[in-house]
Design a protein around this motif. Structure first.
Motif, PDB file in Angstrom:
ATOM      1  N   GLY A 156      74.549  61.785 -23.210  1.00  0.00           N
ATOM      2  CA  GLY A 156      73.435  61.957 -21.944  1.00  0.00           C
ATOM      3  C   GLY A 156      72.861  63.140 -22.218  1.00  0.00           C
ATOM      4  N   CYS A 157      73.560  64.077 -22.531  1.00  0.00           N
ATOM      5  CA  CYS A 157      72.998  65.681 -22.736  1.00  0.00           C
ATOM      6  C   CYS A 157      71.836  65.583 -23.872  1.00  0.00           C
ATOM      7  N   VAL A 158      72.274  65.164 -24.911  1.00  0.00           N
ATOM      8  CA  VAL A 158      71.168  64.798 -26.187  1.00  0.00           C
ATOM      9  C   VAL A 158      69.958  63.797 -25.504  1.00  0.00           C
ATOM     10  N   GLY A 159      70.332  63.091 -24.775  1.00  0.00           N
ATOM     11  CA  GLY A 159      69.155  62.024 -24.337  1.00  0.00           C
ATOM     12  C   GLY A 159      68.307  62.646 -23.116  1.00  0.00           C
ATOM     13  N   GLY A 160      68.752  63.889 -22.697  1.00  0.00           N
ATOM     14  CA  GLY A 160      68.000  64.684 -21.752  1.00  0.00           C
ATOM     15  C   GLY A 160      68.384  64.175 -20.403  1.00  0.00           C
ATOM     16  N   ILE A 161      69.341  63.812 -20.012  1.00  0.00           N
ATOM     17  CA  ILE A 161      69.834  63.572 -18.569  1.00  0.00           C
ATOM     18  C   ILE A 161      69.331  64.437 -17.518  1.00  0.00           C
ATOM     19  N   ALA A 162      69.682  65.722 -17.952  1.00  0.00           N
ATOM     20  CA  ALA A 162      69.370  66.999 -16.958  1.00  0.00           C
ATOM     21  C   ALA A 162      68.028  67.269 -16.680  1.00  0.00           C
ATOM     22  N   ALA A 166      65.642  66.697 -13.399  1.00  0.00           N
ATOM     23  CA  ALA A 166      64.932  67.932 -12.724  1.00  0.00           C
ATOM     24  C   ALA A 166      63.407  67.269 -12.587  1.00  0.00           C
ATOM     25  N   ARG A 167      62.979  66.673 -13.478  1.00  0.00           N
ATOM     26  CA  ARG A 167      61.506  66.154 -13.248  1.00  0.00           C
ATOM     27  C   ARG A 167      61.434  65.211 -12.192  1.00  0.00           C
ATOM     28  N   ALA A 206      67.714  69.222 -30.661  1.00  0.00           N
ATOM     29  CA  ALA A 206      67.489  68.865 -29.558  1.00  0.00           C
ATOM     30  C   ALA A 206      67.202  70.302 -28.873  1.00  0.00           C
ATOM     31  N   PHE A 207      68.144  71.200 -29.093  1.00  0.00           N
ATOM     32  CA  PHE A 207      68.157  72.270 -28.263  1.00  0.00           C
ATOM     33  C   PHE A 207      68.139  73.597 -28.766  1.00  0.00           C
ATOM     34  N   GLY A 208      68.291  73.734 -30.055  1.00  0.00           N
ATOM     35  CA  GLY A 208      68.382  74.813 -31.115  1.00  0.00           C
ATOM     36  C   GLY A 208      69.617  75.394 -31.177  1.00  0.00           C
ATOM     37  N   ALA A 227      68.947  74.721 -21.960  1.00  0.00           N
ATOM     38  CA  ALA A 227      67.648  74.636 -22.760  1.00  0.00           C
ATOM     39  C   ALA A 227      67.049  73.425 -22.187  1.00  0.00           C
ATOM     40  N   ASP A 228      67.851  72.200 -22.196  1.00  0.00           N
ATOM     41  CA  ASP A 228      66.894  71.101 -21.882  1.00  0.00           C
ATOM     42  C   ASP A 228      66.482  71.115 -20.522  1.00  0.00           C
TER      43      ASP A 228
END
Length: 275
Positions: A156-162, A166-167, A206-208, A227-228
């Motif tokens: 979920g983290c790599v998928g950008g759930i955070a 937020a958006r 994904a995040f550096g 980072a996300d």
């Protein structure tokens, strides 16, 4: 909407009822939103589930789990009938709750039971509860009092759930993501979260490189999530992390890795009362 300036986020140890939690008391005073990360204390479960297991999917006594959830709800000022839980599937689906009342909550529960790893709640009277045992809990709060609770496993983290939370929260309240407060709860730290090369590459891509430490196989979920969130416009000064590794502290928090896979679940909870 969203004209209130939130206090700078912080997490402090407190006792809500008989349950020790990490919470932000200034946020609760200012906005009427209570965020909380529970640990193992304050419940009625026994053995490896002792004592405040909030997970109903780990073979604990269902009556004990129900009592634990009810205690957690009341500690936040909610009625147990207002609790929302999800069938967490390590994905990125987020259920939006835009109406209160029994029918709306039941609809949200049905949607979440089909598989979800987050809630966005824009109304008072609904308590969002997600469960954890090494994965990363994230709570986001808008100046209007709306909030999101997300379960960030590594997928979920790599998928950008955070960033998705937020958006969506900022869009729902018509505010800038920079106005949100973000709380990252206890989770497995980079000291213990060693992954394979393939997963490490996915995090770096994904995040550096800053989220992969040491020998290049120890991932900092907090750094990855920060980072996300930054990619969505969240202000890094409005992100606070508990800084506690669950695997290092299995006496205080449930840890899937430390227990060999048999344990309870602590919770991330958020609730807004009528003011």
């Amino acid at each position: 909407m969203g004209t209130t300036v939130l206090p700078s986020p912080r997490l402090e140890q407190d006792l809500l009822g008989a349950i020790p939690v990490l919470t932000d008391n200034a946020l609760a005073r200012t906005l009427g939103v209570r965020v909380a990360f529970t640990g193992r204390e304050g419940g009625v479960s026994d053995g490896c589930y002792g004592a405040l297991n909030l997970g109903n999917h780990v073979n604990d006594d269902p009556a004990a789990v129900a009592e634990n959830v009810a205690r957690a709800a009341r500690a936040l000022g909610a009625d147990p009938t207002e609790v929302l839980v999800a069938n967490q599937v390590h994905g990125t689906r987020i259920v939006a709750v835009r109406d209160s009342g029994p029918a709306a909550l039941q609809t949200a529960r049905a949607e979440a039971a089909a598989g979800a790893d987050g809630f966005i709640v824009t109304v008072p009277g609904a308590l969002a509860l997600l469960c954890f045992a090494d994965c990363t809990p994230v709570i986001l709060v808008s100046p209007s009092g709306s909030f999101a609770v997300a379960h960030a496993g590594w997928r979920g983290c790599v998928g950008g759930i955070a960033s998705a939370a937020a958006r969506a929260l900022a869009e729902a309240d018509q505010v800038s993501p920079a106005a949100l407060n973000v709380y990252i709860g206890p989770h497995i730290g980079p000291c213990c979260f060693e992954v394979g090369d393939e997963v490490a590459v996915r995090f770096r891509d994904a995040f550096g490189s800053a989220c992969v430490e040491g020998d290049g196989r120890h991932v900092s979920m907090a750094a990855a999530i920060a980072a996300d969130l930054a990619s969505a416009g969240v202000d890094g000064r409005r992100i606070v992390s508990a800084g506690v590794c669950t695997q290092c502290h299995p006496d205080r928090y449930f840890s899937y890795r430390a227990s060999g896979g048999v344990c309870g679940r602590h919770g991330a909870l958020a609730y807004r009362s009528e003011r």
